[in-house]
Write a protein that holds these residues in place. Structure first.
Motif, PDB file in Angstrom:
ATOM      1  N   VAL A 377       0.844  -1.202   0.000  1.00 24.07           N
ATOM      2  CA  VAL A 377       0.000   0.000   0.000  1.00 24.07           C
ATOM      3  C   VAL A 377       0.877   1.249   0.000  1.00 24.07           C
ATOM      4  CG1 VAL A 377      -1.655   1.335   1.373  1.00 24.07           C
ATOM      5  CG2 VAL A 377      -1.956  -1.139   1.127  1.00 24.07           C
ATOM      6  N   GLY A 378       1.946   1.232   0.826  1.00 23.20           N
ATOM      7  CA  GLY A 378       2.849   2.375   0.881  1.00 23.20           C
ATOM      8  C   GLY A 378       3.495   2.643  -0.463  1.00 23.20           C
ATOM      9  N   LEU A 379       3.918   1.579  -1.143  1.00 22.49           N
ATOM     10  CA  LEU A 379       4.580   1.747  -2.441  1.00 22.49           C
ATOM     11  C   LEU A 379       3.600   2.275  -3.499  1.00 22.49           C
ATOM     12  CD1 LEU A 379       6.846  -1.446  -2.479  1.00 22.49           C
ATOM     13  CD2 LEU A 379       7.621   0.942  -2.485  1.00 22.49           C
ATOM     14  N   ILE A 380       2.373   1.739  -3.483  1.00 21.87           N
ATOM     15  CA  ILE A 380       1.393   2.188  -4.492  1.00 21.87           C
ATOM     16  C   ILE A 380       1.000   3.642  -4.253  1.00 21.87           C
ATOM     17  CG2 ILE A 380      -0.929   1.834  -5.421  1.00 21.87           C
ATOM     18  CD1 ILE A 380      -0.638  -1.139  -4.701  1.00 21.87           C
ATOM     19  N   ASN A 381       0.642   3.967  -2.993  1.00 19.18           N
ATOM     20  CA  ASN A 381       0.293   5.361  -2.712  1.00 19.18           C
ATOM     21  C   ASN A 381       1.504   6.267  -2.922  1.00 19.18           C
ATOM     22  OD1 ASN A 381      -2.465   5.557  -2.254  1.00 19.18           O
ATOM     23  ND2 ASN A 381      -2.301   4.868  -0.133  1.00 19.18           N
ATOM     24  N   GLY A 382       2.712   5.770  -2.561  1.00 17.98           N
ATOM     25  CA  GLY A 382       3.922   6.542  -2.780  1.00 17.98           C
ATOM     26  C   GLY A 382       4.096   6.866  -4.260  1.00 17.98           C
ATOM     27  N   ALA A 383       3.867   5.869  -5.114  1.00 23.20           N
ATOM     28  CA  ALA A 383       4.013   6.084  -6.561  1.00 23.20           C
ATOM     29  C   ALA A 383       2.975   7.088  -7.051  1.00 23.20           C
ATOM     30  CB  ALA A 383       3.862   4.751  -7.295  1.00 23.20           C
ATOM     31  N   ALA A 384       1.751   6.978  -6.547  1.00 22.75           N
ATOM     32  CA  ALA A 384       0.695   7.895  -6.980  1.00 22.75           C
ATOM     33  C   ALA A 384       1.052   9.332  -6.604  1.00 22.75           C
ATOM     34  CB  ALA A 384      -0.641   7.493  -6.346  1.00 22.75           C
ATOM     35  N   GLY A 390       5.656  15.283  -8.359  1.00 18.66           N
ATOM     36  CA  GLY A 390       6.619  15.516  -9.434  1.00 18.66           C
ATOM     37  C   GLY A 390       6.068  16.567 -10.393  1.00 18.66           C
ATOM     38  N   ALA A 391       4.794  16.393 -10.749  1.00 16.81           N
ATOM     39  CA  ALA A 391       4.153  17.326 -11.678  1.00 16.81           C
ATOM     40  C   ALA A 391       4.014  18.710 -11.049  1.00 16.81           C
ATOM     41  CB  ALA A 391       2.777  16.783 -12.081  1.00 16.81           C
ATOM     42  N   VAL A 392       3.573  18.759  -9.786  1.00 15.68           N
ATOM     43  CA  VAL A 392       3.403  20.056  -9.111  1.00 15.68           C
ATOM     44  C   VAL A 392       4.744  20.809  -9.063  1.00 15.68           C
ATOM     45  CG1 VAL A 392       2.946  21.153  -6.874  1.00 15.68           C
ATOM     46  CG2 VAL A 392       1.395  19.379  -7.722  1.00 15.68           C
ATOM     47  N   SER A 393       5.814  20.090  -8.701  1.00 13.22           N
ATOM     48  CA  SER A 393       7.127  20.736  -8.584  1.00 13.22           C
ATOM     49  C   SER A 393       7.611  21.249  -9.940  1.00 13.22           C
ATOM     50  CB  SER A 393       8.171  19.752  -8.044  1.00 13.22           C
ATOM     51  OG  SER A 393       7.695  19.132  -6.893  1.00 13.22           O
ATOM     52  N   LEU A 394       7.357  20.424 -10.958  1.00  8.78           N
ATOM     53  CA  LEU A 394       7.773  20.813 -12.300  1.00  8.78           C
ATOM     54  C   LEU A 394       7.096  22.119 -12.704  1.00  8.78           C
ATOM     55  CD1 LEU A 394       9.327  20.098 -14.906  1.00  8.78           C
ATOM     56  CD2 LEU A 394       7.328  18.780 -15.644  1.00  8.78           C
ATOM     57  N   VAL A 395       5.787  22.177 -12.493  1.00  7.81           N
ATOM     58  CA  VAL A 395       5.035  23.372 -12.879  1.00  7.81           C
ATOM     59  C   VAL A 395       5.456  24.571 -12.024  1.00  7.81           C
ATOM     60  CG1 VAL A 395       2.725  24.402 -12.952  1.00  7.81           C
ATOM     61  CG2 VAL A 395       3.074  22.019 -13.674  1.00  7.81           C
ATOM     62  N   LEU A 402      14.181  18.531 -10.031  1.00  8.76           N
ATOM     63  CA  LEU A 402      13.569  18.681  -8.709  1.00  8.76           C
ATOM     64  C   LEU A 402      12.339  17.781  -8.610  1.00  8.76           C
ATOM     65  CD1 LEU A 402      13.672  20.233  -6.003  1.00  8.76           C
ATOM     66  CD2 LEU A 402      12.197  21.966  -7.040  1.00  8.76           C
ATOM     67  N   GLY A 403      11.593  17.690  -9.719  1.00  8.74           N
ATOM     68  CA  GLY A 403      10.427  16.804  -9.755  1.00  8.74           C
ATOM     69  C   GLY A 403      10.820  15.362  -9.521  1.00  8.74           C
ATOM     70  N   VAL A 404      11.926  14.939 -10.146  1.00  6.57           N
ATOM     71  CA  VAL A 404      12.390  13.551  -9.969  1.00  6.57           C
ATOM     72  C   VAL A 404      12.805  13.314  -8.513  1.00  6.57           C
ATOM     73  CG1 VAL A 404      14.228  11.923 -10.564  1.00  6.57           C
ATOM     74  CG2 VAL A 404      13.096  13.253 -12.373  1.00  6.57           C
ATOM     75  N   VAL A 405      13.523  14.294  -7.945  1.00  6.73           N
ATOM     76  CA  VAL A 405      13.987  14.154  -6.560  1.00  6.73           C
ATOM     77  C   VAL A 405      12.797  13.997  -5.613  1.00  6.73           C
ATOM     78  CG1 VAL A 405      15.059  15.399  -4.633  1.00  6.73           C
ATOM     79  CG2 VAL A 405      16.196  15.318  -6.866  1.00  6.73           C
ATOM     80  N   ILE A 406      11.797  14.870  -5.741  1.00  5.51           N
ATOM     81  CA  ILE A 406      10.681  14.802  -4.806  1.00  5.51           C
ATOM     82  C   ILE A 406       9.872  13.520  -5.032  1.00  5.51           C
ATOM     83  CG2 ILE A 406       8.879  16.090  -6.073  1.00  5.51           C
ATOM     84  CD1 ILE A 406       8.393  17.525  -3.309  1.00  5.51           C
ATOM     85  N   ALA A 407       9.797  13.072  -6.280  1.00  7.14           N
ATOM     86  CA  ALA A 407       9.048  11.840  -6.575  1.00  7.14           C
ATOM     87  C   ALA A 407       9.705  10.632  -5.894  1.00  7.14           C
ATOM     88  CB  ALA A 407       8.963  11.625  -8.086  1.00  7.14           C
ATOM     89  N   ILE A 408      11.023  10.530  -6.040  1.00  8.93           N
ATOM     90  CA  ILE A 408      11.724   9.398  -5.416  1.00  8.93           C
ATOM     91  C   ILE A 408      11.583   9.469  -3.889  1.00  8.93           C
ATOM     92  CG2 ILE A 408      13.962   8.261  -5.057  1.00  8.93           C
ATOM     93  CD1 ILE A 408      14.797   9.273  -7.821  1.00  8.93           C
TER      94      ILE A 408
END
Lengths: 464, 464
Positions: A377-384, A390-395, A402-408
């Motif tokens: 559950v943590g991994l799935i919600n984490g991915a979502a 990632g998108a919010v940071s990019l925009v 920075l988007g990749v960093v926050i996503a990971i």
């Protein structure tokens, strides 16, 4: 008489919250107290149940409490004292004239006297024990010799028992002959062997419905269970809830009958256990609305202090990456999001685990299946949420890196949060520590430290 | 027979957790299932209470569940179905052969059939209704016509009543004559007027102990209360807990007797209400350990999403002060401490308030006193932690001004946290929203936004 009772309780307009003491009554009581009108106050208190009078005393402040007690002392019987919040009993007992107090205590069953006494200071205990008759006094002192929060404290010593060779007729005659000494509440006849060990029980319903010649042993209930006198009251409450018991005999180490516990007492314990869990999870040790400012402050301070220490620990992690933050201020803007999401996801897993441990649904036999589920559950919600953030940071900041960093960081922290949320309470439980008490702090420390470390560490590696 | 029961339940060595299903039994069941040994499985299931068999089914995975049911279908009677987690009932019912299912359902009292049916899908509901006898079926359909979570759904329709002019002797003869149709559990005789309106009740204990010639009206209990059929079950549970009821008659809009609720059902509701509160406070809507990964993910996602939105809101506040952070990186290091302390203090106040609202201890008559108390506690703890953090900052960063900024921010945020922690749940409660459901998010949003704004704003004003 019953007709009016029925109407006041069923008419929803009478009271704005259904059953509880309504505001109008409380206001009217305040007015009567202000006017010193003991007759009016008596009229207001008369129709109230003991539990509601106790609630009334809890809702007004100490000054009003004293005046109510002085104006109408006769309304405060043992039942009101029993219902009263433990923190207030000492105060209220101090206000009551000795004769009223003596009468109040004499009315109570032994289990209620024990409940009343155990939280009082020595001199008040002695004063109350003094007013009891010798047999009652011995019974209460015996009960107080059992450990606190054990079945021995919870049980009433008054039981109705019958030898196993008796018939229904003999049992009924016995009950009729001992009419005066029967406990207020009893639902079963406990059947004992010659050494006073319970061997079964019979519901009063079956006793009533059967012919006089029927043997008691023919009417035994399947649900029969005995409770050891030293069993913790939380286990007792669990057994009543799990097995739908209405009453159960309590036995000593030799299996001999020493008392009985009824479901209403078990329900009170269940309610208190829940209260304890919910307050401990929130970092509030004990609490009552009638506590004063200074008590409340003292109860909450230690938990906030522990939280401060863990928060400083998280700050130390942030301080490791001061250079990165100085170069990319966006990191400071985004880092609380990672910590907050980790903390919340961890609290979700933790609460489910604490609750499942309390209900014995989480055991050695399914813990690894639940750990795997939480991690997934943590991994799935984490991915979502990695995608979203990632998108919010990019925009927001226009930086794909920075988007990749926050996503990971989001995926790692939500997975760690899930693991910490289940493994920490399970470990504490195995160590004999109440998981509700300490898990929250450990879990948020883990999610804060890991969250800041992964996010800022990745940022320092990838972005600088 | 009873002797062995007594020993297995009282011997603490037999089971590692007191009453619960022990790990050894679960492992032995797994082995028997793996070997396809239905006889061994039967031997293991035989001594278990229905509630423990249900727990066993909840603890194993879906594949094992199916095999257990196929190997020993006869062990799964109505009681096991009643005890089973709602989420699993549909699955288990699907595995059971129709004849076993029919027999299981016929054994149950009407309230248990209702409880079983209400969560099933239409085709399974119809299949179960079909196997019932016509009178039972009519009773169940009638119960299903009451709103969900109402007293009408909770009550059993089987009641034992007597007209008000009867004597003890007449009542006992009536009970004996109707032996076959008596409910399994009954503790009171409900006394009704000619229009079937309950006017009082008599405990079976008093009935047994009294002479045959005594009038029933002379034995009425003080605790008598009726419950309206449309009353929410949470109010019913509250009444049982508050007034120590053991059973209570349920009446329709005209005050006529339609059924009775017993304390064991009220205890189950109380337990469920607590579970709901504790899970909602943690941002977990519903949850069961037997839920699969995908269900669990779906239940937790929305709460995390709401948390993300509020976390972003807090980040926007931080972004307002990017310049200040770029100049003094210590601000980024310290700001999570303010937010964390505010969040925790707010959660403390909030949990106490949610709990007090649930127990009806927090009412219109004492809310302002409690608000004043919370504010005072927030200010005192705020001042204490202001001193601590002021000193820590001074030592850590060597800046007295920074110490002053964080000290002021701490006091303001802990005071705001205290106010938000009490006012938000009270307001939601007045608006008819469950305060456990939404308060947490609102409170932490307030403490994050205020915390960051005050700390960074003061820093920008004083330090730059």
């Amino acid at each position: 008489m019953s007709d009016t009772t029925s109407e006041t309780t069923t008419d929803p307009i009478e009271s704005d919250e259904g059953y509880a003491l309504d505001n109008r009554t409380v206001s009217a009581v305040r007015l009567a107290v202000a006017a010193g009108d003991s007759q009016r106050l008596g009229t207001l208190l008369d129709p109230l149940h003991a539990a509601d009078i106790a609630d009334l005393l809890e809702q007004v402040d100490s000054g009003h409490r004293r005046e109510i007690l002085l104006l109408c002392p006769a309304h405060f019987d043992g039942d009101v004292l029993s219902e009263l919040d433990e923190g207030l009993r000492e105060e209220v007992i101090g206000f009551l004239p000795p004769d009223i107090l003596a009468e109040a205590v004499r009315d109570l069953e032994s289990d209620d006297v024990v409940d009343l006494l155990e939280d009082l200071e020595e001199p008040q205990q002695a004063a109350i024990l003094d007013v009891l008759d010798v047999p009652d006094r011995v019974a209460v002192e015996k009960a107080l010799s059992y450990p606190e929060f054990s079945a021995g404290r919870l049980m009433q010593r008054e039981v109705v028992m019958a030898p196993e060779h008796w018939t229904v007729g003999q049992a009924i005659d016995h009950v009729r002959a001992n009419k005066k000494t029967l406990p207020d509440q009893f639902y079963h006849l406990i059947v004992v062997d010659p050494r006073l060990r319970p061997v079964g029980y019979v519901t009063l319903g079956k006793l009533l419905a059967s012919k006089r010649s029927v043997k008691l042993t023919a009417l035994f209930e399947d649900s029969f269970r005995t409770i050891p006198v030293s069993q913790p009251e939380s286990e007792v409450a669990y057994a009543f809830n799990q097995y739908h018991l209405i009453s159960a005999p309590v036995v000593d180490d030799d299996g001999r009958l020493v008392g009985a516990i009824t479901i209403d007492d078990a329900m009170t314990v269940l309610d208190e256990e829940h209260e304890e869990d919910i307050l401990r999870l929130a970092g509030v040790g004990e609490s009552s609305l009638s506590d004063r400012v200074i008590e409340t402050t003292r109860q909450r301070f230690p938990w906030l202090f522990v939280n401060l220490v863990t928060a400083i620990l998280a700050s130390v992690v942030i301080a490791l990456f001061e250079d990165a933050i100085a170069q990319i201020v966006a990191l400071a803007v985004l880092m609380p999001i990672i910590a907050s999401m980790g903390g919340n996801a961890g609290t979700q897993s933790l609460t489910v685990a604490v609750r499942a441990l309390a209900t014995k649904d989480l055991t050695g036999s399914n813990v690894w299946r639940v750990v795997r589920r939480e991690l997934a559950v943590g991994l799935i919600n984490g991915a979502a949420f990695a995608l979203v953030m990632g998108a919010v940071s990019l925009v927001w900041f226009g930086s794909p890196d920075l988007g990749v960093v926050i996503a990971i960081a989001m995926i790692v922290n939500l997975a760690i949060a899930a693991l910490a949320g289940i493994l920490i309470p399970v470990t504490l439980d195995r160590l004999g520590v109440d998981p509700a008490l300490a898990s929250g702090t450990f879990v948020t420390t883990v999610t804060d430290v890991v969250g800041f470390f992964v996010f800022l560490g990745l940022a320092a590696t990838i972005l600088l």
